[in-house]
Design an enzyme around this catalytic site. Sequence first.
Site, mmCIF file in Angstrom:
data_model
loop_
_atom_site.group_PDB
_atom_site.id
_atom_site.type_symbol
_atom_site.label_atom_id
_atom_site.label_comp_id
_atom_site.label_asym_id
_atom_site.label_seq_id
_atom_site.Cartn_x
_atom_site.Cartn_y
_atom_site.Cartn_z
ATOM 1 C CD GLU A 1 -1.816 4.848 2.968
ATOM 2 O OE1 GLU A 1 -2.857 5.513 2.838
ATOM 3 O OE2 GLU A 1 -1.671 3.723 2.444
ATOM 4 C CB CYS B 1 -1.883 2.005 5.951
ATOM 5 S SG CYS B 1 -1.449 1.029 4.486
ATOM 6 C CB CYS C 1 -6.440 0.084 4.856
ATOM 7 S SG CYS C 1 -4.767 -0.598 4.989
ATOM 8 C CG HIS D 1 -1.981 -1.001 1.209
ATOM 9 N ND1 HIS D 1 -3.112 -0.883 1.975
ATOM 10 C CD2 HIS D 1 -2.127 -2.150 0.495
ATOM 11 C CE1 HIS D 1 -3.897 -1.921 1.756
ATOM 12 N NE2 HIS D 1 -3.318 -2.706 0.861
#
Length: 159
Positions: free
Chosen positions: A52, A87, A84, A50
Amino acid sequence: MDKFMKVARSEAKTGLDEGNVPVGSVVVKAGEIIGSGRNLQHQTGDPTSHAELEAIRDASRRAPGQDPGELFKDATCFTTMMPCPMCAGAIIRFGFSKVVVAETESYVDAGTKPFMERQGLTVEVRREQSCIDLVESYYESDPEMGRIMRSRTRGQLKL
């Protein structure tokens, strides 16, 4: 849009061009970008790639040997979508002080804003139309992902 969010949006656009959900992120400390990233699941096959986390990894690679607690202390994560739970957990774990989110209109977020706030982070949510438009263009090319991202039951954090 400030210069940090512009870089995050640029990362998201590159991710879109590479076939990923268009999310971009930068880590900022003392007014400087120390890491940047975008979703890379399409390239890596790794579901944890992801934006981040990629920005955190990038900052860590740029500062080899530095204690993550010190590296990210008082840092801000600029991201084009609400983090999310995975993260958000990393952002909390590594001691960030603030998260700036470009938009939360094009999807149903996972409910992580109150989670991060309860851990002492400041969470600022903006309405950056160019980021909304970027996600909407992705949904045009992948309507099923649009349906999933707008689902009220998608990955909701139960607190």
